[in-house]
Design a protein around this motif. Structure first.
Motif, short mmCIF file in Angstrom:
data_model
loop_
_atom_site.label_atom_id
_atom_site.label_comp_id
_atom_site.label_asym_id
_atom_site.label_seq_id
_atom_site.Cartn_x
_atom_site.Cartn_y
_atom_site.Cartn_z
N LEU A 188 0.40 -1.39 0.03
CA LEU A 188 -0.20 -0.35 -0.03
C LEU A 188 0.79 1.03 0.26
N ARG A 189 1.87 0.87 0.55
CA ARG A 189 2.72 2.29 1.26
C ARG A 189 3.42 3.13 -0.45
N ALA A 190 2.92 1.55 -1.84
CA ALA A 190 3.37 2.69 -3.20
C ALA A 190 2.75 2.85 -3.53
N VAL A 191 1.76 2.98 -3.16
CA VAL A 191 0.91 3.42 -4.45
C VAL A 191 0.73 4.73 -4.33
N LEU A 192 0.95 6.07 -3.31
CA LEU A 192 1.09 7.16 -3.90
C LEU A 192 2.34 7.27 -3.72
N PRO A 193 3.75 7.00 -4.35
CA PRO A 193 4.56 7.54 -4.90
C PRO A 193 3.99 7.12 -6.66
N ASN A 194 3.14 5.82 -6.63
CA ASN A 194 3.08 5.71 -7.99
C ASN A 194 1.54 6.55 -8.61
N ALA A 195 0.76 6.99 -7.78
CA ALA A 195 0.07 8.26 -8.22
C ALA A 195 0.17 9.43 -8.33
N VAL A 196 1.34 9.51 -7.80
CA VAL A 196 2.07 10.77 -8.12
C VAL A 196 2.38 10.57 -9.58
N THR A 197 3.71 9.76 -9.77
CA THR A 197 4.26 9.91 -11.27
C THR A 197 2.68 9.18 -12.24
N ALA A 198 1.71 8.93 -11.97
CA ALA A 198 0.39 9.19 -12.84
C ALA A 198 -0.22 10.62 -13.28
N LEU A 199 0.13 10.59 -11.71
CA LEU A 199 -0.52 12.58 -12.17
C LEU A 199 0.48 12.97 -12.69
N GLY A 200 1.96 13.11 -13.47
CA GLY A 200 3.15 13.69 -13.64
C GLY A 200 2.57 12.92 -15.81
N LEU A 201 2.39 11.96 -15.43
CA LEU A 201 2.03 11.95 -16.68
C LEU A 201 0.26 12.35 -17.52
N CYS A 202 -0.41 12.50 -16.64
CA CYS A 202 -1.70 13.27 -16.40
C CYS A 202 -1.23 14.79 -17.22
N ALA A 203 -0.50 15.43 -16.75
CA ALA A 203 0.43 16.28 -17.42
C ALA A 203 0.89 16.75 -18.65
N GLY A 204 1.79 15.72 -18.92
CA GLY A 204 2.26 15.56 -19.49
C GLY A 204 0.88 15.32 -21.22
N LEU A 205 0.73 14.75 -21.01
CA LEU A 205 -0.25 14.07 -22.27
C LEU A 205 -1.86 15.50 -22.55
N SER A 206 -1.85 16.24 -21.50
CA SER A 206 -2.54 17.63 -21.51
C SER A 206 -2.10 18.47 -22.20
N GLY A 207 0.02 18.53 -22.09
CA GLY A 207 0.44 19.35 -22.70
C GLY A 207 0.19 19.37 -24.17
N ASP A 234 7.91 12.15 -7.42
CA ASP A 234 7.35 11.00 -6.35
C ASP A 234 9.01 10.19 -6.56
N GLY A 235 10.37 10.16 -6.76
CA GLY A 235 11.08 9.41 -6.21
C GLY A 235 11.30 9.80 -4.14
N ARG A 236 11.36 11.17 -4.15
CA ARG A 236 11.66 11.60 -2.47
C ARG A 236 10.41 11.09 -1.54
N ILE A 237 9.00 10.81 -2.25
CA ILE A 237 7.96 10.63 -1.54
C ILE A 237 8.15 8.84 -1.17
N ALA A 238 8.89 8.66 -2.72
CA ALA A 238 8.47 6.52 -2.22
C ALA A 238 10.20 7.02 -1.44
N ARG A 239 11.10 7.43 -1.26
CA ARG A 239 12.58 7.43 0.32
C ARG A 239 11.65 7.15 1.40
N MET A 240 10.69 8.34 1.02
CA MET A 240 10.36 8.87 2.44
C MET A 240 8.88 7.70 3.26
N VAL A 241 8.02 6.93 1.80
CA VAL A 241 7.81 5.95 3.04
C VAL A 241 8.39 4.38 2.54
N ARG A 242 9.37 4.56 1.97
CA ARG A 242 10.08 3.78 1.68
C ARG A 242 9.20 2.68 0.49
#
Length: 268
Positions: free
Chosen positions: A13-32, A58-66
Protein backbone atom coordinates in the motif's frame (compact mmCIF):
# COMPACT_ATOMS: atom_id res chain seq x y z
CA UNK A 1 -0.67 -29.36 11.28
CA UNK A 2 0.23 -25.73 10.86
CA UNK A 3 -0.33 -24.03 7.57
CA UNK A 4 2.63 -22.38 5.88
CA UNK A 5 2.49 -18.57 5.93
CA UNK A 6 0.74 -17.10 2.93
CA UNK A 7 3.01 -15.32 0.52
CA UNK A 8 1.94 -11.75 -0.12
CA UNK A 9 1.74 -10.75 -3.73
CA UNK A 10 1.14 -7.43 -5.40
CA UNK A 11 2.19 -3.89 -4.57
CA UNK A 12 2.35 -2.79 -0.94
CA UNK A 13 0.00 0.00 0.00
CA UNK A 14 2.85 2.41 0.71
CA UNK A 15 3.93 2.14 -2.95
CA UNK A 16 0.58 3.46 -4.18
CA UNK A 17 1.25 7.11 -3.26
CA UNK A 18 4.48 7.62 -5.29
CA UNK A 19 2.97 5.70 -8.20
CA UNK A 20 -0.10 7.94 -8.05
CA UNK A 21 2.16 11.01 -8.24
CA UNK A 22 3.91 9.47 -11.25
CA UNK A 23 0.53 8.86 -12.91
CA UNK A 24 -0.42 12.50 -12.26
CA UNK A 25 2.78 13.59 -13.97
CA UNK A 26 1.88 11.43 -16.95
CA UNK A 27 -1.57 13.06 -17.05
CA UNK A 28 0.09 16.48 -17.01
CA UNK A 29 2.37 15.56 -19.91
CA UNK A 30 -0.52 14.25 -21.99
CA UNK A 31 -2.59 17.33 -21.14
CA UNK A 32 0.21 19.42 -22.61
CA UNK A 33 -0.42 17.75 -25.97
CA UNK A 34 -4.13 18.48 -25.68
CA UNK A 35 -3.54 22.18 -24.98
CA UNK A 36 -1.04 22.39 -27.84
CA UNK A 37 -3.64 21.02 -30.26
CA UNK A 38 -5.97 23.78 -29.09
CA UNK A 39 -3.23 26.38 -29.58
CA UNK A 40 -2.93 27.23 -25.87
CA UNK A 41 0.85 27.29 -25.92
CA UNK A 42 1.53 28.62 -22.44
CA UNK A 43 -0.77 26.04 -20.82
CA UNK A 44 0.84 23.29 -22.90
CA UNK A 45 4.34 24.22 -21.73
CA UNK A 46 3.12 24.70 -18.15
CA UNK A 47 1.83 21.11 -18.16
CA UNK A 48 5.26 19.80 -19.13
CA UNK A 49 6.83 21.86 -16.35
CA UNK A 50 4.25 20.51 -13.90
CA UNK A 51 5.16 16.99 -15.01
CA UNK A 52 8.79 17.83 -14.22
CA UNK A 53 7.86 18.98 -10.70
CA UNK A 54 5.85 15.82 -10.07
CA UNK A 55 8.70 13.70 -11.45
CA UNK A 56 11.00 15.23 -8.87
CA UNK A 57 8.52 14.53 -6.07
CA UNK A 58 7.60 10.91 -6.72
CA UNK A 59 11.08 9.56 -6.03
CA UNK A 60 11.41 11.53 -2.81
CA UNK A 61 7.97 10.39 -1.65
CA UNK A 62 8.88 6.78 -2.44
CA UNK A 63 12.06 7.03 -0.34
CA UNK A 64 10.18 8.79 2.45
CA UNK A 65 7.53 6.08 2.78
CA UNK A 66 9.93 3.28 1.76
CA UNK A 67 7.74 2.50 -1.20
CA UNK A 68 10.41 1.90 -3.84
CA UNK A 69 9.56 -0.93 -6.20
CA UNK A 70 10.60 -2.18 -9.60
CA UNK A 71 7.06 -1.51 -10.79
CA UNK A 72 7.41 2.13 -9.75
CA UNK A 73 10.75 2.45 -11.53
CA UNK A 74 9.31 1.05 -14.77
CA UNK A 75 6.21 3.25 -14.51
CA UNK A 76 8.38 6.29 -13.91
CA UNK A 77 10.44 5.59 -17.03
CA UNK A 78 7.36 5.09 -19.19
CA UNK A 79 5.82 8.31 -17.85
CA UNK A 80 9.08 10.20 -18.47
CA UNK A 81 9.25 8.94 -22.05
CA UNK A 82 5.82 10.41 -22.73
CA UNK A 83 5.94 13.56 -20.60
CA UNK A 84 9.50 14.60 -21.52
CA UNK A 85 9.88 12.96 -24.92
CA UNK A 86 6.62 12.62 -26.81
CA UNK A 87 4.83 15.64 -25.33
CA UNK A 88 7.59 18.27 -25.95
CA UNK A 89 8.19 16.84 -29.43
CA UNK A 90 4.53 17.19 -30.41
CA UNK A 91 4.23 20.63 -28.80
CA UNK A 92 7.24 21.88 -30.74
CA UNK A 93 5.95 20.32 -33.94
CA UNK A 94 2.53 21.94 -33.62
CA UNK A 95 4.07 25.27 -32.59
CA UNK A 96 6.83 25.56 -35.19
CA UNK A 97 8.15 22.42 -36.85
CA UNK A 98 4.97 21.71 -38.83
CA UNK A 99 6.02 24.50 -41.21
CA UNK A 100 8.72 22.06 -42.39
CA UNK A 101 6.70 18.85 -42.54
CA UNK A 102 9.57 16.51 -43.43
CA UNK A 103 12.56 17.94 -41.58
CA UNK A 104 10.43 19.27 -38.75
CA UNK A 105 8.83 15.90 -38.14
CA UNK A 106 12.24 14.23 -38.35
CA UNK A 107 13.53 16.54 -35.60
CA UNK A 108 10.46 15.85 -33.46
CA UNK A 109 10.84 12.09 -33.96
CA UNK A 110 14.54 12.31 -33.16
CA UNK A 111 13.83 14.04 -29.87
CA UNK A 112 11.09 11.61 -28.78
CA UNK A 113 13.03 8.48 -29.76
CA UNK A 114 16.32 9.65 -28.26
CA UNK A 115 14.54 10.42 -24.99
CA UNK A 116 13.20 6.85 -24.95
CA UNK A 117 16.67 5.51 -25.75
CA UNK A 118 18.15 7.47 -22.87
CA UNK A 119 15.60 6.08 -20.44
CA UNK A 120 16.16 2.55 -21.77
CA UNK A 121 19.90 2.96 -21.22
CA UNK A 122 19.23 4.15 -17.68
CA UNK A 123 17.03 1.12 -16.92
CA UNK A 124 19.58 -1.27 -18.44
CA UNK A 125 22.30 0.12 -16.15
CA UNK A 126 20.30 -0.03 -12.91
CA UNK A 127 21.94 -3.29 -11.80
CA UNK A 128 25.37 -2.50 -13.26
CA UNK A 129 27.89 -2.05 -10.47
CA UNK A 130 30.62 -0.34 -12.51
CA UNK A 131 29.27 3.09 -13.46
CA UNK A 132 32.09 5.69 -13.46
CA UNK A 133 29.81 8.72 -13.83
CA UNK A 134 27.36 7.63 -11.13
CA UNK A 135 30.06 6.64 -8.65
CA UNK A 136 31.61 10.09 -9.06
CA UNK A 137 28.27 11.86 -8.50
CA UNK A 138 27.55 12.71 -12.13
CA UNK A 139 24.92 11.77 -14.69
CA UNK A 140 25.54 10.46 -18.20
CA UNK A 141 24.08 12.94 -20.65
CA UNK A 142 21.32 15.46 -20.02
CA UNK A 143 18.45 13.93 -17.99
CA UNK A 144 15.01 13.70 -19.59
CA UNK A 145 13.28 16.49 -17.57
CA UNK A 146 16.17 18.89 -18.22
CA UNK A 147 16.18 17.87 -21.89
CA UNK A 148 12.48 18.72 -22.16
CA UNK A 149 13.11 22.12 -20.61
CA UNK A 150 16.03 22.83 -22.94
CA UNK A 151 14.00 21.78 -25.98
CA UNK A 152 11.24 24.19 -24.97
CA UNK A 153 13.69 27.08 -24.45
CA UNK A 154 12.69 28.78 -27.77
CA UNK A 155 9.10 28.83 -26.53
CA UNK A 156 10.14 30.28 -23.16
CA UNK A 157 11.98 33.10 -24.93
CA UNK A 158 9.13 33.63 -27.40
CA UNK A 159 6.53 33.98 -24.65
CA UNK A 160 8.13 37.11 -23.17
CA UNK A 161 9.96 38.55 -26.17
CA UNK A 162 7.58 37.87 -29.06
CA UNK A 163 10.56 37.51 -31.40
CA UNK A 164 9.33 35.80 -34.58
CA UNK A 165 12.75 34.30 -35.35
CA UNK A 166 12.42 32.09 -32.28
CA UNK A 167 9.43 30.36 -33.90
CA UNK A 168 11.20 29.73 -37.18
CA UNK A 169 11.52 25.99 -37.89
CA UNK A 170 14.98 26.67 -39.35
CA UNK A 171 16.07 27.60 -35.82
CA UNK A 172 13.86 25.24 -33.79
CA UNK A 173 14.64 22.05 -35.75
CA UNK A 174 18.46 22.17 -35.28
CA UNK A 175 18.01 23.16 -31.64
CA UNK A 176 15.65 20.22 -31.02
CA UNK A 177 18.10 17.82 -32.68
CA UNK A 178 21.00 19.20 -30.62
CA UNK A 179 19.14 18.70 -27.33
CA UNK A 180 18.23 15.17 -28.42
CA UNK A 181 21.92 14.42 -28.98
CA UNK A 182 22.80 15.84 -25.56
CA UNK A 183 20.33 13.44 -23.92
CA UNK A 184 21.91 10.32 -25.42
CA UNK A 185 25.49 11.61 -25.21
CA UNK A 186 28.14 10.29 -22.83
CA UNK A 187 28.90 13.73 -21.41
CA UNK A 188 29.16 13.98 -17.65
CA UNK A 189 26.53 16.34 -16.25
CA UNK A 190 25.89 17.42 -12.68
CA UNK A 191 23.58 15.30 -10.58
CA UNK A 192 21.78 17.81 -8.37
CA UNK A 193 20.73 15.06 -5.97
CA UNK A 194 24.38 14.37 -5.11
CA UNK A 195 25.24 18.00 -4.34
CA UNK A 196 25.76 18.86 -0.67
CA UNK A 197 25.68 22.38 0.75
CA UNK A 198 28.22 23.56 3.27
CA UNK A 199 26.91 24.55 6.65
CA UNK A 200 28.16 28.13 6.33
CA UNK A 201 26.15 28.85 3.15
CA UNK A 202 22.80 27.31 4.05
CA UNK A 203 21.26 30.70 4.83
CA UNK A 204 22.45 32.10 1.50
CA UNK A 205 21.02 29.05 -0.29
CA UNK A 206 17.66 29.63 1.40
CA UNK A 207 17.72 33.26 0.26
CA UNK A 208 18.41 32.13 -3.32
CA UNK A 209 15.42 29.77 -3.16
CA UNK A 210 13.19 32.61 -1.95
CA UNK A 211 14.39 34.89 -4.74
CA UNK A 212 13.86 32.13 -7.28
CA UNK A 213 10.33 31.51 -6.01
CA UNK A 214 9.46 35.19 -6.24
CA UNK A 215 10.89 35.39 -9.77
CA UNK A 216 9.00 32.26 -10.86
CA UNK A 217 5.71 33.77 -9.68
CA UNK A 218 6.22 37.26 -11.09
CA UNK A 219 8.03 36.38 -14.34
CA UNK A 220 7.76 32.62 -14.96
CA UNK A 221 9.00 32.57 -18.55
CA UNK A 222 11.94 34.86 -17.85
CA UNK A 223 12.85 32.58 -14.94
CA UNK A 224 12.52 29.40 -17.01
CA UNK A 225 14.68 30.93 -19.74
CA UNK A 226 17.34 31.91 -17.22
CA UNK A 227 17.38 28.45 -15.63
CA UNK A 228 17.85 26.77 -19.01
CA UNK A 229 20.71 29.09 -19.93
CA UNK A 230 22.37 28.57 -16.55
CA UNK A 231 22.07 24.81 -16.94
CA UNK A 232 23.70 24.97 -20.37
CA UNK A 233 26.56 27.01 -18.91
CA UNK A 234 27.17 24.35 -16.24
CA UNK A 235 27.77 21.58 -18.79
CA UNK A 236 31.41 22.57 -19.59
CA UNK A 237 32.13 22.85 -15.86
CA UNK A 238 30.62 19.42 -15.17
CA UNK A 239 32.75 17.89 -17.92
CA UNK A 240 35.88 19.53 -16.51
CA UNK A 241 34.97 18.43 -12.97
CA UNK A 242 34.49 14.83 -14.01
CA UNK A 243 37.77 14.82 -15.95
CA UNK A 244 39.52 16.06 -12.81
CA UNK A 245 37.91 13.30 -10.73
CA UNK A 246 38.93 10.72 -13.34
CA UNK A 247 42.54 11.92 -13.31
CA UNK A 248 42.64 11.74 -9.51
CA UNK A 249 41.24 8.23 -9.59
CA UNK A 250 43.75 7.15 -12.19
CA UNK A 251 46.60 8.63 -10.16
CA UNK A 252 45.36 6.88 -7.02
CA UNK A 253 45.09 3.52 -8.78
CA UNK A 254 48.54 3.82 -10.34
CA UNK A 255 49.99 4.75 -6.95
CA UNK A 256 48.33 1.77 -5.30
CA UNK A 257 49.58 -0.59 -8.00
CA UNK A 258 53.14 0.75 -7.77
CA UNK A 259 53.02 0.40 -4.00
CA UNK A 260 51.82 -3.19 -4.26
CA UNK A 261 54.50 -4.02 -6.83
CA UNK A 262 57.35 -2.53 -4.78
CA UNK A 263 59.71 -5.24 -3.39
CA UNK A 264 59.67 -5.84 0.32
CA UNK A 265 63.00 -4.84 1.93
CA UNK A 266 64.95 -7.69 3.57
CA UNK A 267 64.63 -8.07 7.32
CA UNK A 268 67.56 -6.81 9.37
Amino acid sequence: MTRPPRRRVGLPLRAVLPNAVTALGLCAGLSGIRFAIAGWWELAVAMVLLAGVLDGLDGRIARMVRGQSRFGAELDSLADAISFGVSPALILYLWSLSALPRFGWAAALMFAVFCALRLARFNANIDVTEQPHKSAGFLTGVPAPAGAGLALLPMFLWFWSGETLLRSPFAVAPWTALVALLMVSSLATYSWGSLRLRRNIRFEALAVVVVFGAAAVSAPWHTASGLCIIYLLTVPFSIASYNRVRRLRAAGQSGAQSGAAAPTPPAA
